[in-house]
Design an enzyme around this catalytic site. Structure first.
Site, PDB file in Angstrom:
ATOM      1  N   HIS A 274      22.905  51.139  -3.656  1.00  0.00           N
ATOM      2  CA  HIS A 274      22.691  52.465  -4.276  1.00  0.00           C
ATOM      3  C   HIS A 274      23.973  52.998  -4.907  1.00  0.00           C
ATOM      4  O   HIS A 274      24.167  54.202  -4.998  1.00  0.00           O
ATOM      5  CB  HIS A 274      22.152  53.478  -3.258  1.00  0.00           C
ATOM      6  CG  HIS A 274      21.029  52.946  -2.424  1.00  0.00           C
ATOM      7  ND1 HIS A 274      19.710  53.030  -2.800  1.00  0.00           N
ATOM      8  CD2 HIS A 274      21.036  52.266  -1.247  1.00  0.00           C
ATOM      9  CE1 HIS A 274      18.944  52.459  -1.878  1.00  0.00           C
ATOM     10  NE2 HIS A 274      19.734  51.967  -0.928  1.00  0.00           N
TER      11      HIS A 274
ATOM     12  N   SER B  63      40.276  54.746 -29.918  1.00  0.00           N
ATOM     13  CA  SER B  63      39.501  55.796 -30.554  1.00  0.00           C
ATOM     14  C   SER B  63      40.251  56.271 -31.785  1.00  0.00           C
ATOM     15  O   SER B  63      41.482  56.297 -31.805  1.00  0.00           O
ATOM     16  CB  SER B  63      39.316  56.957 -29.576  1.00  0.00           C
ATOM     17  OG  SER B  63      39.048  58.148 -30.295  1.00  0.00           O
TER      18      SER B  63
ATOM     19  N   LYS C 180      42.738  56.545 -25.651  1.00  0.00           N
ATOM     20  CA  LYS C 180      41.548  55.813 -25.212  1.00  0.00           C
ATOM     21  C   LYS C 180      41.674  54.299 -25.271  1.00  0.00           C
ATOM     22  O   LYS C 180      42.279  53.740 -26.176  1.00  0.00           O
ATOM     23  CB  LYS C 180      40.343  56.214 -26.070  1.00  0.00           C
ATOM     24  CG  LYS C 180      39.953  57.667 -25.921  1.00  0.00           C
ATOM     25  CD  LYS C 180      39.058  57.882 -24.738  1.00  0.00           C
ATOM     26  CE  LYS C 180      37.633  57.545 -25.125  1.00  0.00           C
ATOM     27  NZ  LYS C 180      36.734  57.700 -24.010  1.00  0.00           N
TER      28      LYS C 180
ATOM     29  N   GLU D 214      30.177  46.827 -23.469  1.00  0.00           N
ATOM     30  CA  GLU D 214      29.101  47.769 -23.827  1.00  0.00           C
ATOM     31  C   GLU D 214      28.121  47.136 -24.799  1.00  0.00           C
ATOM     32  O   GLU D 214      26.906  47.288 -24.679  1.00  0.00           O
ATOM     33  CB  GLU D 214      29.691  49.047 -24.431  1.00  0.00           C
ATOM     34  CG  GLU D 214      30.252  49.995 -23.380  1.00  0.00           C
ATOM     35  CD  GLU D 214      31.021  51.176 -23.962  1.00  0.00           C
ATOM     36  OE1 GLU D 214      31.568  51.939 -23.172  1.00  0.00           O
ATOM     37  OE2 GLU D 214      31.079  51.307 -25.200  1.00  0.00           O
TER      38      GLU D 214
END
Ligand code: ARG
Length: 462
Positions: free
Chosen positions: A162, A283, A289, A296
């Site tokens: 979980h 970024s 960043k 992804e």
């Protein structure tokens, strides 16, 4: 219809007007199926050689066909082949070009054959080679997983259920879970390959052919394990494509789960791993960043792969026997999936090579969440308490620890004893993550010794 256009259409003799412009574009598949050219040539050559062997095609014609196909293969390779949608698909483009080059022999090639068994053969030859390539990439990835698992066979980290800290595991054990998944994926590909590797040629349009063909010899020449047994099925079956796409979808699911963990773990809040800069991007506005774009996208690619599986399932649904043009729609989902999987699996192997574990961060996470609570319960069971009672005792101890803002192993012996007189001063040994994992040394367990044994077994099998 111009004479040239008419000649381009192998089937135009029956018609009074040329194909509507939009219908022509709609009907044509050459823009994408030209990718099958090498396999189309290979299949045609095997077919022509068989025709010559059984005496249907004169030896001189075979020689012309072989010469013409040699030239065509070169043109395709060099990018000089004159592809045109006037000639609809890869098959008619190549056949018409062959006739341009060698004359009548080219027109004899299609004896005892139809585009229906031809395309089914091409796509099987193509898919077989893609399966073999993917199997190779998977093998590299599995090898990388073993290398990484070996390096981190003793590195402690929290295992989760979980997404909450559950019990200590080793990072190597976690990586080996993915090794198992990708090993099953490889087995699924191998199984699917058996059904892909059957020859449709000889089925002709749907009913077989009146010529005395020798299908077995064509199968042998093309490396098929045998022939498709039923001509109607041979030209209309695409369930091998569904099987491949289903295997691919599961592979993507595994990639996506792994990618998700890499994204999570490389987030500074976790900080369990560091991704190599070459797989991340910055970024355009936020200078600080470092974004995990590659994992992804690996996760995101799952959408198109699942989509292809559903496309293919839907394409075959409700098609009456035998061949229908619907089947032309099998190609783009197959092509896209094979290309996607190849990139994704290759990149994942590369990503693993540049992955740095952060044992300090894993340990820090492990120290929050009472990860050895189950070990304490097991300790009490070994001292004679029934497991359910032990569970209750430990739950109360955890509640006390939470109240005091401490971790379970940080409670004083006297406090622990107050929950059960069975607690002795040997208890702290079982409350360490090292002790916890070391005690799980059976096959499939997370103990470093068990993980190393699993890696050794895997190396032998790989
Ligand atoms: N381009 C077609 C396909 O991919 C080849 C077979 C065409 N057959 C036909 N009867 N129109 O399926």
């Amino acid at each position: 219809m111009q004479q040239d256009d008419k000649a381009a259409k192998a089937w135009s003799g029956r018609f009074n007007e040329p194909l509507d412009r939009l219908a022509q574009r709609f009907n044509a598949s050459v823009d994408f199926d030209k990718r099958l050219a090498a396999f189309d040539i290979e299949g045609s050559l095997a077919h022509a050689r068989m025709l010559a062997r059984v005496g249907i095609l004169p030896a001189a014609d075979l020689a012309d066909i072989e010469r013409g196909m040699g030239q065509i293969a070169k043109e395709v390779h060099d990018g000089t082949f004159p592809w045109t949608i006037e000639r609809e698909d890869v098959h008619l483009n190549i056949e018409a070009r062959l006739t341009d080059l060698v004359g009548d022999a080219g027109k004899r090639l299609h004896t005892a054959r139809s585009r229906n068994d031809q395309v089914a053969t091409d796509i099987r030859l193509w898919l077989r080679s893609e399966i073999d390539a993917l199997t190779g990439v998977l093998k590299t990835l599995r090898g990388r997983l073993l290398d990484s698992a070996e390096a981190d066979a003793s590195t402690l980290m929290p295992g989760f259920t979980h997404l909450q800290v559950a019990q200590p595991v080793t990072f190597g054990h976690h990586l080996m879970a993915y090794y198992e998944m990708f090993t099953r994926d490889a087995a699924r590909l191998a199984d699917c390959r058996k059904r892909v590797n059957r020859l449709p040629l000889g089925a002709s349009a749907l009913a077989g052919t009146s010529y005395p063909i020798d299908r077995e010899s064509v199968a042998k020449e093309l490396g098929f394990d045998g022939v498709c047994e039923n001509s109607l099925d041979a030209v209309s079956d695409r369930d091998f494509a569904v099987e491949f796409l289903a295997a691919a979808a599961l592979m993507q699911a595994h990639v996506s789960r792994f990618a998700e963990e890499l994204i999570l773990w490389s987030n500074p809040r976790f900080g369990f791993v560091e991704l190599a800069d070459r797989f991340c991007t910055g970024s355009s506005i936020m200078p600080q960043k470092k974004n995990p774009d590659v994992p992804e996208l690996m996760r995101g690619k799952t959408g198109r792969v699942y989509g292809s599986l559903f496309a293919m399932l839907t394409i075959i649904k409700g098609q009456p026997l035998a061949y229908n043009k619907d089947n032309q729609e099998d190609k783009e989902p197959l092509f896209d999936t094979a290309d996607t999987l190849r990139d994704v699996l290759t990149l994942l192997a590369e990503l693993l090579g540049g992955l740095k574990a952060r044992p300090d961060r894993m340990m820090a996470a492990l120290a929050e969440g009472h990860a050895t609570a189950t070990d304490l319960a097991d300790y009490l069971v070994r001292k004679g308490l029934p497991f359910r009672d032990a569970h209750e005792v430990v739950a109360r101890a955890v509640r006390e620890a939470v109240k005091l803002g401490k971790e379970l192993p940080a409670l004083p012996l006297a406090t622990l004893k107050s929950f059960s007189p069975l607690v002795g001063d040997d208890v702290f040994a079982v409350l360490t993550p090292e002790g916890s994992v070391a005690s799980r040394s059976h096959i499939g367990g997370t103990a470093p010794s068990a993980v190393k044994a699993a890696i050794a077994r895997a190396r032998k099998a790989l």
